[in-house]
Design a protein around this motif. Structure first.
Motif, PDB file in Angstrom:
ATOM      1  N   ALA A 197      27.179  93.809  80.312  1.00 53.56           N
ATOM      2  CA  ALA A 197      28.168  92.775  80.037  1.00 53.56           C
ATOM      3  C   ALA A 197      29.431  93.056  80.841  1.00 53.56           C
ATOM      4  N   GLN A 198      30.158  92.030  81.109  1.00 55.56           N
ATOM      5  CA  GLN A 198      31.395  92.182  81.870  1.00 55.56           C
ATOM      6  C   GLN A 198      32.556  91.590  81.071  1.00 55.56           C
ATOM      7  N   SER A 199      33.718  92.198  81.257  1.00 57.84           N
ATOM      8  CA  SER A 199      34.895  91.704  80.542  1.00 57.84           C
ATOM      9  C   SER A 199      36.140  92.115  81.294  1.00 57.84           C
ATOM     10  N   VAL A 200      37.195  91.422  80.998  1.00 61.17           N
ATOM     11  CA  VAL A 200      38.484  91.678  81.600  1.00 61.17           C
ATOM     12  C   VAL A 200      39.527  91.726  80.495  1.00 61.17           C
ATOM     13  N   SER A 233      35.650  95.731  82.904  1.00 62.01           N
ATOM     14  CA  SER A 233      34.427  96.439  82.545  1.00 62.01           C
ATOM     15  C   SER A 233      33.271  95.634  83.112  1.00 62.01           C
ATOM     16  N   VAL A 234      32.498  96.260  83.999  1.00 61.40           N
ATOM     17  CA  VAL A 234      31.357  95.572  84.603  1.00 61.40           C
ATOM     18  C   VAL A 234      30.360  96.611  85.072  1.00 61.40           C
ATOM     19  N   SER A 235      29.104  96.292  84.987  1.00 57.33           N
ATOM     20  CA  SER A 235      28.084  97.188  85.513  1.00 57.33           C
ATOM     21  C   SER A 235      27.945  96.934  87.014  1.00 57.33           C
ATOM     22  N   GLY A 236      27.817  98.002  87.770  1.00 60.64           N
ATOM     23  CA  GLY A 236      27.698  97.834  89.206  1.00 60.64           C
ATOM     24  C   GLY A 236      29.048  97.661  89.867  1.00 60.64           C
ATOM     25  N   ASN A 237      29.011  97.225  91.116  1.00 63.43           N
ATOM     26  CA  ASN A 237      30.240  97.039  91.874  1.00 63.43           C
ATOM     27  C   ASN A 237      30.973  95.794  91.398  1.00 63.43           C
ATOM     28  N   ALA A 250      40.154  87.983  86.864  1.00 64.21           N
ATOM     29  CA  ALA A 250      38.770  87.588  86.630  1.00 64.21           C
ATOM     30  C   ALA A 250      37.832  88.558  87.340  1.00 64.21           C
ATOM     31  N   VAL A 251      36.636  88.689  86.793  1.00 62.71           N
ATOM     32  CA  VAL A 251      35.615  89.559  87.376  1.00 62.71           C
ATOM     33  C   VAL A 251      34.344  88.754  87.564  1.00 62.71           C
ATOM     34  N   ARG A 252      33.663  89.030  88.634  1.00 59.93           N
ATOM     35  CA  ARG A 252      32.384  88.379  88.896  1.00 59.93           C
ATOM     36  C   ARG A 252      31.291  89.397  88.647  1.00 59.93           C
ATOM     37  N   ASN A 253      30.180  88.944  88.000  1.00 66.02           N
ATOM     38  CA  ASN A 253      29.234  89.922  87.488  1.00 66.02           C
ATOM     39  C   ASN A 253      28.374  90.563  88.571  1.00 66.02           C
ATOM     40  N   ARG A 254      27.866  89.857  89.494  1.00 69.60           N
ATOM     41  CA  ARG A 254      27.038  90.464  90.533  1.00 69.60           C
ATOM     42  C   ARG A 254      26.938  89.511  91.705  1.00 69.60           C
ATOM     43  N   ALA A 255      26.583  90.068  92.804  1.00 69.72           N
ATOM     44  CA  ALA A 255      26.431  89.260  94.009  1.00 69.72           C
ATOM     45  C   ALA A 255      25.360  88.213  93.784  1.00 69.72           C
ATOM     46  N   GLY A 256      25.616  87.001  94.210  1.00 65.70           N
ATOM     47  CA  GLY A 256      24.657  85.924  94.096  1.00 65.70           C
ATOM     48  C   GLY A 256      24.824  85.102  92.840  1.00 65.70           C
TER      49      GLY A 256
END
Lengths: 114, 114
Positions: free
Chosen positions: A1-4, A26-30, A92-98
């Motif tokens: 999960a991702q959060s800001v 908070s995000v998994s990965g880059n 804002a955060v983006r969860n993953r590429a694509g």
């Protein structure tokens, strides 16, 4: 999960002074991280982004932000605040590429006092 | 170039009534997003289109909300029936491709449900 998280609902700063608007993520990965600004009765406007590379990114209107991986932060900064910078700022955060799904923080209202 | 257009800008309805919002993205933008922004919160993605197909509608309350982008250009978001908690600003955004980093937002439609 991702959060800001934007820990400050309101930031007040005197005109001409440096400003900082805080953001942690908070995000998994880059992480792909963004700052948007919202003026009254207008849509959100893109300010800057961090995708990869230099930890200090520069954006519109003299704003910059520093990516700190160890502290999972992406604070927005400006060396000298203007009254016209008064607005609502969103991290804002983006969860993953694509998958271009932006997750926004709750916003920080910046007031620059003349 | 013209920005993202939304209409109406404001709408007041009673609970259990229906309402529809319209969005015309920037010309040539393949990806379109609808966000809900409740007062004091950051925007939350409701649905994402790539051309006329749905990429993500996991946050859309499908029992009352629906959206379409039949010809892959403009889009309509509908609420039927509306609840008090649907009072919010509904934002439309677009990007040239699904991988584009900067989202371009419209001015939003402010919905008040009484």
């Amino acid at each position: 999960a991702q959060s800001v998280a934007q820990p400050e609902d309101q930031v007040n700063v005197a005109e001409g002074n440096p400003l900082t608007v805080k953001c942690t993520y908070s995000v998994s990965g880059n992480p792909y991280l963004f700052w948007y600004v919202q003026y009254p009765n207008r849509g959100l406007q893109f300010l800057l982004k961090y995708i990869t590379g230099d930890n200090l990114v520069k954006g519109s209107y003299g704003f910059e932000a520093e990516f700190n991986k160890s502290q999972t932060s992406f604070h927005l900064k400006k060396p000298s605040a203007l009254v016209s910078d008064s607005a609502l700022y969103f991290c804002a955060v983006r969860n993953r590429a694509g998958a271009n799904n932006l997750f926004f923080g709750t916003g920080t209202r910046l007031t620059v006092i003349p | 170039e013209a920005g993202v257009a939304q209409s109406p800008r404001y709408k007041i309805i009673e609970k259990r009534q229906s309402v529809a919002f319209w969005c015309n993205p920037i010309s040539g933008h393949a990806t379109l997003y609808w966000y809900q922004q409740i007062l004091g919160q950051g925007p939350k993605l409701l649905i994402q289109f790539q051309n006329n197909g749905v990429v993500d509608d996991s946050q859309l309350p499908k029992d009352r909300f629906s959206a379409e982008r039949l010809k892959g250009v403009d889009s309509t978001l509908k609420i039927q029936p509306a609840k008090l908690e649907d009072s919010a600003v509904y934002l439309c955004a677009s990007t040239p491709t699904i991988d584009s980093y900067e989202q371009y937002f419209g001015p939003g439609t402010r919905l008040t449900v009484t």
